[in-house]
Design a protein around this motif. Structure first.
Motif: not given
Length: 444
Positions: A335-363
């Protein structure tokens, strides 16, 4: 009721009706009235207004001795249905270059051609919202339009056969506007319009790409194609055909088309010169967020520099292409689009971005020390020092006036910090889980 008397009265009323109401007003009458020195006393800037003194006109001419006539005539919504004296149009309009006759009552091409043929330098003509449905244009009348470069026929319901006749007779036509004319199909012409670079055909009923394909053969120099609000279902041609039919196309507007496959978007890459695309309101994009829509579109269209009116910067493109890779990380291979493969060739297989909670702490979970006593406590960080002291009174058995409170940052090298200011908010201390508070009784 005396029907004979009623009919006689109706005939009398008709006989007494002013000619301009019965037959509409003439171009000459309206021009004379609007641009007479009484109604139009001043020129509109340097070079825009010309005082024209006509040669001797026919007896009973409605013209004044002089007219302050600009080179751009705007006579829209004036009830014009006929030309008037051709000699007077020629005498006054020799310098006119642009003419707006929109929202009038013109429905006879012969009358329109009389006006146009009498204005030798006319390059722009707007006939929008005149009732031209079903009106036949004779070839000999069409010849009068040969000098026009920009022609506007929006909301006229002019037949496609008439459009073809006009484009055959106007070899140097550059811009053509055909919006709101209810076209669901068009027929191709054996004679190309070689210089047309802009076709504006929005708000019609074109659904089949086979109709759009005809524009390529008819208008080989087409640079800009605006066909928003047509329910175009798909782009059906392959790369070779699109390259051959639209070699010069730089801008296309498909807003509110019926496109619902990413394959159709990818086919836009087959137009060799395309750099600007408008694709808002299509079904394909309805389920995505605004950020997802723009990023996925930019990643799919590597040559586009303008998307929906906004410039695509180099940094935005890189961010979008990286987003595209991460967006498809969990897709099955098939199901991967053709464009995916050309971009992987350009950037490599990227890891998911870490999820950072930027909300201020409450307690925060802290320890409170008072003499030999230690208590673990959960405190709110949105309260003030005074409110914390009040909370601690039951823990350390001291009144707020009898305690001194210190904050101990476990990572600080400066030691305890006395919390002197009762109105200061706790979150301003950057308190973390595991930090400590020291309560010291005030000496009497």
């Amino acid at each position: 009721m005396d029907f004979g008397a009623e009919a006689e009265a109706a005939q009398w009323d008709e006989a007494m009706e002013p000619l301009e109401d019965k037959y509409g007003r003439s171009f000459v009458e309206v021009m004379s009235e609007k641009y007479s020195p009484e109604n139009f006393p001043y020129r509109r800037g340097p070079g825009m207004g010309v005082v024209v003194v006509p040669t001797a006109g026919p007896q009973g001419s409605p013209m004044k001795d002089r007219l302050n006539l600009p080179s751009v005539l705007v006579l829209n919504g004036c009830g014009i249905s006929r030309a008037g004296a051709r000699a007077e149009i020629a005498a006054f309009c020799a310098h006119v270059m642009e003419l707006d006759l929109s929202h009038n009552k013109l429905q006879d091409w012969h009358e329109i051609s009389k006006i146009v043929s009498s204005i030798p330098n006319l390059v722009f003509l707007n006939l929008s919202s005149n009732p031209l449905a079903g009106m036949t244009l004779e070839p000999r009348c069409a010849e009068a339009f040969s000098r026009v470069r920009r022609l506007v026929l929006n909301n006229t319901q002019v037949s496609w056969d008439t459009v073809l006749l006009l484009t055959r007779e106007i070899p140097d036509l550059e811009e053509l506007f055909l919006c709101l004319n209810e076209y669901s199909s068009v027929s191709a012409s054996s004679v190309a319009c070689p210089n047309l670079h802009l076709l504006h055909i929005t708000d019609n009923s074109l659904q089949d790409w086979a109709e759009v394909r005809k524009f390529g053969s008819m208008y080989p120099m087409l640079d800009t194609l605006v066909m928003a609000n047509n329910n175009l279902a798909s782009i059906e041609d392959n790369k070779d055909i699109l390259q051959r039919l639209f070699p010069k196309l730089r801008s296309i507007n498909l807003n509110n088309a019926g496109l619902n496959q990413w394959e159709d978007i990818e086919k836009l890459n087959f137009f060799p010169k395309l750099v600007e695309v408008r694709l808002q309101g299509i079904p394909l994009l309805q389920t995505y967020t605004n950020v997802e829509r723009r990023s996925l579109m930019i990643a799919h269209l590597p040559a586009i520099s303008l998307l929906n009116g906004s410039v695509v910067t180099d940094s935005e493109r890189e961010d979008a292409e990286r987003f595209f890779i991460r967006y498809h990380l969990d897709y099955p291979e098939e199901e991967l689009p053709y464009r995916y493969h050309s971009l992987v060739t350009k950037y490599g297989r990227l890891e998911p971005l870490a999820e950072i909670d930027l909300r201020p702490r409450c307690r925060a979970q802290v320890e409170v020390h008072c003499e030999e006593k230690v208590e673990k406590l959960s405190i709110r960080l949105d309260q003030t020092v005074a409110e914390l002291k009040k909370q601690l009174t039951t823990v350390v058995q001291l009144s707020t006036n009898s305690m001194r409170l210190y904050y101990i940052d476990k990572f600080s090298v400066f030691g305890p910090e006395e919390m002197k200011y009762n109105t200061r908010a706790l979150h301003s201390y950057s308190i973390q889980d595991g930090d400590e508070f020291l309560v010291v009784p005030k000496s009497k």
